[in-house]
Write a protein that holds these residues in place. Structure first.
Motif, PDB file in Angstrom:
ATOM      1  N   ALA A 191      -7.441  -1.963   4.179  1.00 40.15           N
ATOM      2  CA  ALA A 191      -8.006  -1.058   4.446  1.00 40.15           C
ATOM      3  C   ALA A 191      -7.136   0.204   2.544  1.00 40.15           C
ATOM      4  O   ALA A 191      -7.188   1.053   2.128  1.00 40.15           O
ATOM      5  CB  ALA A 191      -7.331  -0.274   5.633  1.00 40.15           C
ATOM      6  N   ALA A 192      -5.655  -0.167   2.571  1.00 39.91           N
ATOM      7  CA  ALA A 192      -5.005   0.338   2.135  1.00 39.91           C
ATOM      8  C   ALA A 192      -6.262  -0.165   0.242  1.00 39.91           C
ATOM      9  O   ALA A 192      -6.165   1.028  -0.079  1.00 39.91           O
ATOM     10  CB  ALA A 192      -3.133  -0.128   1.524  1.00 39.91           C
ATOM     11  N   ARG A 193      -5.751  -0.956   0.216  1.00 38.34           N
ATOM     12  CA  ARG A 193      -6.519  -0.999  -1.636  1.00 38.34           C
ATOM     13  C   ARG A 193      -8.070  -1.070  -2.057  1.00 38.34           C
ATOM     14  O   ARG A 193      -8.232   0.058  -2.399  1.00 38.34           O
ATOM     15  CB  ARG A 193      -6.462  -3.088  -1.403  1.00 38.34           C
ATOM     16  N   GLY A 194      -8.708  -0.575  -0.054  1.00 32.92           N
ATOM     17  CA  GLY A 194      -9.637   0.213  -0.017  1.00 32.92           C
ATOM     18  C   GLY A 194      -9.723   1.516  -0.043  1.00 32.92           C
ATOM     19  O   GLY A 194     -10.996   1.764   0.432  1.00 32.92           O
ATOM     20  N   GLY A 195      -8.544   1.861   0.129  1.00 38.14           N
ATOM     21  CA  GLY A 195      -8.610   4.089   0.351  1.00 38.14           C
ATOM     22  C   GLY A 195      -9.172   3.679   1.615  1.00 38.14           C
ATOM     23  O   GLY A 195      -9.861   4.887   1.823  1.00 38.14           O
ATOM     24  N   ASP A 196      -9.226   3.525   2.819  1.00 40.30           N
ATOM     25  CA  ASP A 196      -9.525   3.339   4.219  1.00 40.30           C
ATOM     26  C   ASP A 196      -8.713   3.901   4.841  1.00 40.30           C
ATOM     27  O   ASP A 196      -7.744   4.214   5.753  1.00 40.30           O
ATOM     28  CB  ASP A 196     -10.384   1.922   4.867  1.00 40.30           C
ATOM     29  N   PHE A 197      -9.057   5.375   5.052  1.00 35.92           N
ATOM     30  CA  PHE A 197      -7.896   6.342   5.097  1.00 35.92           C
ATOM     31  C   PHE A 197      -7.974   5.864   6.767  1.00 35.92           C
ATOM     32  O   PHE A 197      -6.665   6.224   7.935  1.00 35.92           O
ATOM     33  CB  PHE A 197      -8.188   7.774   5.261  1.00 35.92           C
ATOM     34  N   THR A 198      -9.632   5.944   7.705  1.00 40.29           N
ATOM     35  CA  THR A 198      -9.640   6.429   8.806  1.00 40.29           C
ATOM     36  C   THR A 198      -9.088   4.694   9.131  1.00 40.29           C
ATOM     37  O   THR A 198      -8.378   4.402  10.809  1.00 40.29           O
ATOM     38  CB  THR A 198     -10.677   5.683   9.131  1.00 40.29           C
ATOM     39  N   ALA A 199      -9.286   3.820   9.146  1.00 46.30           N
ATOM     40  CA  ALA A 199      -9.049   2.640   8.955  1.00 46.30           C
ATOM     41  C   ALA A 199      -7.038   2.525   9.289  1.00 46.30           C
ATOM     42  O   ALA A 199      -6.507   1.837  10.023  1.00 46.30           O
ATOM     43  CB  ALA A 199      -9.283   0.890   8.370  1.00 46.30           C
ATOM     44  N   LEU A 200      -6.431   2.889   8.030  1.00 49.32           N
ATOM     45  CA  LEU A 200      -5.168   2.812   8.657  1.00 49.32           C
ATOM     46  C   LEU A 200      -4.696   3.696   9.326  1.00 49.32           C
ATOM     47  O   LEU A 200      -3.915   2.938  10.290  1.00 49.32           O
ATOM     48  CB  LEU A 200      -5.048   3.359   6.826  1.00 49.32           C
ATOM     49  N   VAL A 201      -5.079   5.251   9.461  1.00 50.19           N
ATOM     50  CA  VAL A 201      -4.382   5.923  11.049  1.00 50.19           C
ATOM     51  C   VAL A 201      -4.487   4.824  12.466  1.00 50.19           C
ATOM     52  O   VAL A 201      -4.007   4.487  12.719  1.00 50.19           O
ATOM     53  CB  VAL A 201      -5.308   7.051  11.133  1.00 50.19           C
ATOM     54  N   GLU A 202      -5.819   4.031  11.788  1.00 51.51           N
ATOM     55  CA  GLU A 202      -6.226   3.004  13.262  1.00 51.51           C
ATOM     56  C   GLU A 202      -4.719   2.277  13.637  1.00 51.51           C
ATOM     57  O   GLU A 202      -4.392   1.520  14.600  1.00 51.51           O
ATOM     58  CB  GLU A 202      -7.799   2.419  14.173  1.00 51.51           C
ATOM     59  N   LEU A 203      -4.484   1.834  12.789  1.00 51.15           N
ATOM     60  CA  LEU A 203      -3.613   0.274  12.825  1.00 51.15           C
ATOM     61  C   LEU A 203      -1.854   0.793  12.998  1.00 51.15           C
ATOM     62  O   LEU A 203      -1.040   0.523  12.870  1.00 51.15           O
ATOM     63  CB  LEU A 203      -3.358   0.109  11.909  1.00 51.15           C
ATOM     64  N   LEU A 204      -2.240   2.060  12.829  1.00 53.32           N
ATOM     65  CA  LEU A 204      -0.367   2.729  12.457  1.00 53.32           C
ATOM     66  C   LEU A 204       0.058   3.812  13.793  1.00 53.32           C
ATOM     67  O   LEU A 204      -1.501   4.574  14.709  1.00 53.32           O
ATOM     68  CB  LEU A 204      -0.775   4.456  11.660  1.00 53.32           C
ATOM     69  N   ASP A 205       0.811   3.142  14.504  1.00 50.97           N
ATOM     70  CA  ASP A 205       1.720   4.236  15.253  1.00 50.97           C
ATOM     71  C   ASP A 205       1.478   5.287  15.696  1.00 50.97           C
ATOM     72  O   ASP A 205       2.039   6.154  14.018  1.00 50.97           O
ATOM     73  CB  ASP A 205       2.897   3.672  16.050  1.00 50.97           C
ATOM     74  N   PRO A 206       1.240   6.356  16.176  1.00 55.31           N
ATOM     75  CA  PRO A 206       1.124   8.341  15.946  1.00 55.31           C
ATOM     76  C   PRO A 206       1.831   8.715  15.204  1.00 55.31           C
ATOM     77  O   PRO A 206       2.518   9.412  13.879  1.00 55.31           O
ATOM     78  CB  PRO A 206       0.697   9.229  17.277  1.00 55.31           C
ATOM     79  N   GLU A 207       3.582   7.539  15.232  1.00 54.54           N
ATOM     80  CA  GLU A 207       4.637   8.297  14.921  1.00 54.54           C
ATOM     81  C   GLU A 207       5.535   8.284  13.643  1.00 54.54           C
ATOM     82  O   GLU A 207       6.569   7.046  13.491  1.00 54.54           O
ATOM     83  CB  GLU A 207       5.271   8.478  15.805  1.00 54.54           C
ATOM     84  N   ALA A 208       4.542   6.559  13.519  1.00 54.58           N
ATOM     85  CA  ALA A 208       4.797   5.938  12.190  1.00 54.58           C
ATOM     86  C   ALA A 208       5.523   6.271  11.484  1.00 54.58           C
ATOM     87  O   ALA A 208       5.638   7.905  10.742  1.00 54.58           O
ATOM     88  CB  ALA A 208       3.828   5.061  11.306  1.00 54.58           C
ATOM     89  N   VAL A 209       6.557   5.609  10.342  1.00 52.91           N
ATOM     90  CA  VAL A 209       7.907   5.972   9.227  1.00 52.91           C
ATOM     91  C   VAL A 209       7.064   5.242   8.483  1.00 52.91           C
ATOM     92  O   VAL A 209       7.394   4.286   8.656  1.00 52.91           O
ATOM     93  CB  VAL A 209       9.547   6.380  10.572  1.00 52.91           C
ATOM     94  N   ALA A 210       7.119   5.851   6.377  1.00 51.87           N
ATOM     95  CA  ALA A 210       7.454   5.196   5.723  1.00 51.87           C
ATOM     96  C   ALA A 210       7.933   5.905   4.631  1.00 51.87           C
ATOM     97  O   ALA A 210       7.801   6.831   4.837  1.00 51.87           O
ATOM     98  CB  ALA A 210       5.792   4.898   5.683  1.00 51.87           C
TER      99      ALA A 210
END
Length: 290
Positions: A191-210
């Protein structure tokens, strides 16, 4: 003097193996070093005229030192915690005779006794842990193990079998968790390589930290379109991503996953720390290469 020289040479010859035995038994490099040092003090005071198998004799000495240390550790925990968990129940019948897993299973079990399984090893009794580690990892016979524990070879075999069942159960659970995490990491990289913002959000916890970014949408926005050169890998046996330059790892991206969602993403770039990591790159078709 000649006897002392002979003893010093034999100890130096087998020291790496003795440390490996102690480390697998104790799960601590510091305690392993202490055990080997104590073993050296003991063999220095022993009569060596009847020793026909120096490697086996030295392994026995180290194993007994480790057994004492494990029993002391267990007693200390009992004092601090009030009581230990109940002894493991007798193992249920298996498709193989007691203590006789297939060669493939034995190899997998021996290879899996690393840091990830130190937790389950700590749940074993000292005798179970000694029997399992010495037999399954270092191929010490049950006759020798029984002598160390002051038990019969059959009793030593039963101890190893009981321990093996607990280790196998933990290994199966670890494999399932690792497989699930790999799918999540692989999906995140795609999803990151493809720039798929929606897919990235679905994979992340709402409180995710990076790094210093917080929140699923902010983290997704940061990674969308990135990680083009990052590749899926096992880092110390755990699914992660690695960015390399000219064949050398320059950054390792690790993921913390909880309830199927990525809660934290960390990036390690320190060369000294990267050098200490065991990195296995994952290729198409589940192939691996170091």
């Amino acid at each position: 003097m000649a006897e002392q020289d002979w003893l010093s040479e034999r100890f130096a010859e087998h020291q790496n193996r003795l440390y490996a035995v102690a480390y697998r038994m104790l799960g601590s490099s510091t305690e392993a070093e202490d055990a080997v040092q104590e073993a050296w003090l003991r063999v220095g005071r022993a009569e060596t005229g009847q020793v026909e198998n120096p490697a086996g004799w030295l392994t026995t000495v180290v194993a007994r030192v480790c057994l004492n240390m494990l029993e002391t550790r267990r007693a200390r925990r009992e004092e601090s915690a009030g009581a230990l968990p109940p002894e493991p129940a007798e193992p249920r019948p298996s498709t193989h005779p007691v203590g006789q897993a297939t060669p493939e299973e034995e190899t997998l079990l021996a290879d899996s006794v690393g840091v990830a399984l130190m937790v389950v090893l700590d749940t074993l009794t000292p005798a179970e842990r000694l029997a399992f580690v010495l037999h399954d990892v270092f191929a010490v016979s049950f006759t020798e193990i029984g002598a160390i524990l002051d038990r019969s070879p059959a009793a030593a075999r039963q101890l190893a079998s009981r321990a093996r069942r607990q280790v196998r159960g933990t290994a199966d659970a670890s494999d399932a968790a690792r497989s699930a995490k790999r799918e999540i990491v692989e999906a995140f990289l795609a999803a990151a390589r493809g720039g798929d913002f929606t897919a990235l959000v679905e994979l992340l916890d709402p409180e995710a930290v990076a790094i210093e970014i917080r929140g699923a949408e902010a983290v997704a926005a940061f990674f969308a379109g990135r990680a083009q050169a990052a590749r899926l890998a096992l880092v110390d046996g755990v699914p992660a991503a690695v960015w390399s330059h000219r064949g050398r790892p320059k950054a390792v991206i690790t993921f913390t996953v909880h309830d199927g969602k990525i809660t934290r993403i960390a990036v390690e770039t320190d060369p000294d720390r990267l050098r200490d990591l065991d990195i296995v790159h994952l290729l198409a078709g589940d192939e691996e290469r170091r």
